[in-house]
Structures are given as structure tokens and as C-alpha cells.
Design an enzyme around this catalytic site. Structure first.
Site, short mmCIF file in Angstrom:
data_model
loop_
_atom_site.label_atom_id
_atom_site.label_comp_id
_atom_site.label_asym_id
_atom_site.label_seq_id
_atom_site.Cartn_x
_atom_site.Cartn_y
_atom_site.Cartn_z
N VAL A 148 15.40 -27.90 -21.04
CA VAL A 148 15.13 -29.11 -21.19
C VAL A 148 14.49 -29.93 -22.17
O VAL A 148 14.41 -29.46 -23.20
CB VAL A 148 13.57 -29.40 -20.41
CG1 VAL A 148 13.20 -30.98 -19.93
CG2 VAL A 148 13.57 -29.11 -18.68
N CYS A 149 15.65 -31.15 -22.26
CA CYS A 149 15.21 -31.79 -23.36
C CYS A 149 15.87 -31.15 -25.04
O CYS A 149 17.10 -30.19 -24.68
CB CYS A 149 14.08 -32.70 -23.62
SG CYS A 149 14.28 -33.76 -24.81
#
Length: 320
Positions: free
Chosen positions: A108-109
Site C-alpha cells: 500500500v502506498c
């Protein structure tokens, strides 16, 4: 795996971005809440030490780094502390070992930095937060970085863009595991108004235009609310209380675009949203101020790289 309980391990570390952890975690927890019968997921947060302090100042009680049976899905969060985490040899070794037996691995990210540092993204297509794409590309040239999408899937490896894109990624995983109706039910419960497909851009045309000095933000908002109106240079200059020549010069200095290009980008973005909602191409063209379906098609091909009809076929929400 209709009757299997899928263990989801979400890795946290000091300085982790809180929503990178809690966004996907809540998606899987909500899927459990809505399940009829056995819960489909066992979502857990794991860390080298517990509690682990997030960058938001909230400590997370995490489980230990397991070394037994691999999880179904390993999710690596991102955040301010990811640079230090990606230089921890013991943590990288654990990620490699855990990922080797997991059917699905994700980031994520800026968690993509962890995946790449562990050598799991070499030769693969991936995405990370748009603000860190240049740094990522310099550090990991063997990764085929695509800075545009919300999330990317390359085989068993999933990567997602900034922060809330982790929710979109988790919803896509629920859809893969449990079907579209289950994913839409979770999205509705979380009040996610549109379950965004991975091919969408990380940020909107309006947001990109706001990266200038801000003097035209009110004008951009007005354009977005009046896509069918006359948006010629003369009209925009009058709205900005400038002469046409002065407006054109200052606008390009502030945004890096001509006014006509900015209007086209905002109109295409509006058409994309309508097509994602299932609106016919001709109606979307009219609603967004394109003179004809062909004008929309040409603009779409330039800016999106595909036709409006193909985009609608791929991304339109289908009723459960």
C-alpha cells in the site's frame, strides 16, 4: 477457496501510515461482518515489536512476525518510516521468506519500497504514491514503474498508490475471493461511493491543476461545475477578470497548460466518471460539453489512451 479462511497479514513498522494499515484491515473485517456463515478472513497486523507507533501518533497493538504456515495474503503498509524499514536486513529477509509461500503479496502506498528492497518487484510492473515515484524510479530501475494507476496487479504481486488506494486494492481482492456482490456490499457499508478500478489515475485533473500557485482554483471549480457551458478563452478570461492575452500567459505560467488543454482535461475527467457509472458514450459527451461523440473519442484517445466505449466496457459499475 469458498470455505477457506484466508489469513491476511498486514505488516506495520515504526512510522507507518495509519490508514495504510487500517484501510485494508477494515475492508477485510467488514467482509467478515457481512458474511453469511463462516468468516472468510483472518486479518491481523504484525510487526517486529509491539506496540508499534504510527506516524499519526497512535500506537498499534500488533502480533509477532510469524514464521510458520504462510498467510494467504501478505500486505506491506507504507508511511514515513518505510525508508528505515526497507534498510532492515532482518525485516527484508522475513518479507522474502513470507512472500515465498503466500499466494498473494501486496503493498500500500510507499510500501512498494519494501517490496522492491526485498527484490520482489524486479521486472514487474508496479505503482507507488505519486509524490515518491521519481525517488522510487531512481532507487529501483529494475522495476517497471507506472505512476498513473490506483493499483496494479502483476501476477501474484499487487501494488497500490497513495493511502486510500489501499482500500480500492483490498476491495478488488475481496471481489476476486468472494465475488462482485460481496465487494460492493463492503463498499456500501464503508460508504465508498465508487469502487474505483485499478486503471484509474491516482489523482484528478482538478487536483493536478491545483498544484500551481492557487490563483485559478476558483476558476477550476467553476469549470468543473459548468462543463456544458461556453468555456472559450474569452469566457474564462472574463471569469478571471483579465484580458485574454494576460489570462492566457498567466494561466500557462501557473499551471503549465494552455487554458484549452486544461478545459479538455477537466471535461475528459468528467466523462470518465459518467462512463464509470454506466452512462452511454453519446450522453456523456453531451453532458461534459463535447460537441460530438467523435470529439470526445479523440480527446479520450489523447489523454486516456483508449476509446470511451472501451473504457466504459472495462470500468462501468455493473449492478449485482
Amino acid at each position: 477457496m469458498p470455505n477457506a479462511v484466508r489469513r491476511i497479514e498486514i505488516l506495520a513498522f515504526p512510522g507507518v501510515q495509519l490508514l495504510d494499515v487500517t484501510g485494508p484491515l477494515q475492508v477485510f473485517a467488514s467482509a467478515n461482518d457481512l458474511a453469511q456463515g463462516a468468516k472468510p478472513y483472518e486479518p491481523v497486523v504484525v510487526a517486529a515489536e509491539t506496540p508499534v507507533m504510527s506516524s499519526a501518533g497512535l500506537a498499534l497493538a500488533a502480533g509477532p512476525l510469524e514464521d510458520g504456515a504462510p498467510p494467504h495474503t501478505l500486505v506491506l503498509a507504507g508511511g514515513r518510516g518505510v525508508d528505515a524499514a526497507s534498510e532492515d536486513p532482518a525485516l527484508l529477509a522475513w518479507i522474502r521468506a513470507r512472500a515465498a509461500g503466500a499466494p498473494r503479496v501486496a503493498s500500500v502506498c510507499s510500501g512498494a519500497f519494501l517490496l522492491a528492497a526485498a527484490g520482489l518487484l524486479d521486472g514487474r510492473r508496479a505503482v507507488t504514491h505519486w509524490q515518491r515515484c521519481a525517488q522510487f524510479a531512481r532507487r529501483f530501475p529494475a522495476v517497471r514503474l507506472d505512476p498513473e494507476p490506483i493499483f496494479v496487479r502483476d501476477g501474484a504481486i499487487w501494488t497500490s498508490a497513495g493511502v486510500t488506494a489501499g482500500i480500492d486494492l483490498a476491495l478488488a481482492m475481496v471481489e476476486e475471493d468472494l465475488g462482485r456482490p460481496a465487494a460492493l456490499a463492503v463498499a456500501r457499508q464503508l460508504v465508498v461511493f465508487l469502487k474505483r478500478p485499478g486503471g484509474q489515475a491516482q489523482f484528478s485533473a482538478l487536483l493536478a491543476l491545483q498544484s500551481g500557485d492557487g490563483r485559478f482554483d476558483r476558476l477550476h471549480a467553476w469549470i468543473g461545475e459548468n462543463l456544458r457551458a461556453d468555456l472559450s478563452l474569452t469566457v474564462l478570461a472574463e471569469r478571471a477578470a483579465m484580458s485574454g492575452r494576460s489570462f492566457s500567459r498567466r494561466y500557462r505560467q501557473a499551471t503549465g497548460r494552455t487554458p484549452a488543454r486544461a478545459v479538455e482535461e477537466i471535461r475528459v475527467e468528467g466523462a470518465r466518471r459518467l462512463l464509470e457509472q454506466g452512462m452511454p458514450v453519446t450522453a456523456a459527451a453531451t453532458r461534459c460539453g463535447f460537441g460530438s461523440e467523435e470529439t470526445l473519442r479523440r480527446a479520450f484517445l489523447r489523454l486516456v489512451g483508449t476509446s470511451p466505449s472501451a473504457y466504459r466496457e472495462r470500468f462501468a459499475e455493473r449492478r449485482a
